[in-house]
Design a protein around this motif. Structure first.
Motif, mmCIF file in Angstrom:
data_model
loop_
_atom_site.group_PDB
_atom_site.id
_atom_site.type_symbol
_atom_site.label_atom_id
_atom_site.label_comp_id
_atom_site.label_asym_id
_atom_site.label_seq_id
_atom_site.Cartn_x
_atom_site.Cartn_y
_atom_site.Cartn_z
ATOM 1 N N ALA A 186 19.188 -27.367 -41.862
ATOM 2 C CA ALA A 186 18.229 -28.450 -42.100
ATOM 3 C C ALA A 186 18.056 -28.708 -43.592
ATOM 4 N N ASN A 244 8.687 -26.711 -47.044
ATOM 5 C CA ASN A 244 9.495 -26.686 -45.829
ATOM 6 C C ASN A 244 10.471 -25.533 -45.709
ATOM 7 N N CYS A 245 10.865 -24.930 -46.811
ATOM 8 C CA CYS A 245 11.954 -23.947 -46.765
ATOM 9 C C CYS A 245 11.590 -22.611 -46.143
ATOM 10 N N GLU A 246 10.316 -22.329 -46.027
ATOM 11 C CA GLU A 246 9.918 -21.056 -45.418
ATOM 12 C C GLU A 246 10.422 -20.955 -43.978
ATOM 13 N N LEU A 247 10.371 -22.056 -43.231
ATOM 14 C CA LEU A 247 10.774 -22.044 -41.827
ATOM 15 C C LEU A 247 12.038 -22.840 -41.526
ATOM 16 N N ALA A 248 12.429 -23.743 -42.410
ATOM 17 C CA ALA A 248 13.581 -24.603 -42.126
ATOM 18 C C ALA A 248 14.870 -23.797 -42.100
ATOM 19 N N PRO A 249 15.701 -24.009 -41.065
ATOM 20 C CA PRO A 249 17.007 -23.342 -41.069
ATOM 21 C C PRO A 249 17.866 -23.883 -42.209
ATOM 22 N N THR A 274 6.945 -32.428 -40.920
ATOM 23 C CA THR A 274 7.831 -31.649 -40.053
ATOM 24 C C THR A 274 7.152 -30.352 -39.645
ATOM 25 N N TYR A 289 8.293 -27.620 -39.930
ATOM 26 C CA TYR A 289 8.628 -26.566 -40.904
ATOM 27 C C TYR A 289 7.516 -26.367 -41.927
ATOM 28 N N ASN A 290 6.668 -27.354 -42.102
ATOM 29 C CA ASN A 290 5.621 -27.305 -43.128
ATOM 30 C C ASN A 290 4.385 -26.593 -42.565
ATOM 31 N N ARG A 321 14.530 -30.771 -35.435
ATOM 32 C CA ARG A 321 13.244 -30.417 -36.028
ATOM 33 C C ARG A 321 12.157 -31.206 -35.308
#
Length: 162
Positions: free
Chosen positions: A40, A32-37, A120, A122-123, A151
């Motif tokens: 978040a 998830n961290c590649e796109l999550a602000p 999510t 983000y994934n 999200r």
């Protein structure tokens, strides 16, 4: 056997709980961290859901082991794949597919004709993974986090055919 790794699945035992928490946290961050602000990610850290959930649900969790190390986990809840995590170092080796099949079989045996899961927005890897295994998107909805960040939650389903 998953990929080129010798992997076996089994039900979790209570002594696995710390490893389940660690694995779910590492996998969430990886996926998830590649796109999550940042906000978040902070919300996710503050919520610390894994530390509360796995001590309660461990009896219904399936783990995948390679050389006595837990490298993946899955959990079915009703007709839903509620958890599917593979350690980042072991991804793309068939472990996720193996664990997804375990969940699907549990859901099918419970009498459900449809399997559902959520992830999510983000994934970035999730949609391709699930589509390749027969899932179709059925809905998208916004979810507001405590920080105020919104999200997207994507729901996919797969019908079982007799």
């Amino acid at each position: 056997m998953a990929g080129r790794l010798a992997v076996r699945t089994r039900r979790a035992v209570e002594a696995d709980v710390p490893a389940l928490i660690d694995l779910a946290q590492r996998s969430w961050l990886s996926g998830n961290c590649e796109l999550a602000p940042v906000e978040a990610v902070r919300d996710w850290i503050a919520a610390d859901r894994e530390s509360r959930r796995y001590p309660e649900i461990w009896p219904t969790v399936t783990v995948a082991e390679h050389r006595s190390r837990i490298v993946g986990l899955s959990h079915a809840d009703g007709r839903e794949v509620a958890d599917l995590w593979v350690h980042p170092s072991f991804q793309r080796r068939g472990i996720g597919t193996l664990l997804l099949r375990v969940c699907e079989e549990e859901i099918r045996r419970a009498g459900h004709a449809v399997c559902r899961l959520r992830y999510t927005g983000y994934n970035v890897a999730a949609p391709r993974f699930y589509r390749a295994r027969g899932y179709s998107e059925v809905s998208r909805s916004p979810e507001r986090l405590p920080s105020g960040v919104t999200r997207e939650i994507i729901v996919m389903e797969k019908e079982f055919h007799p």
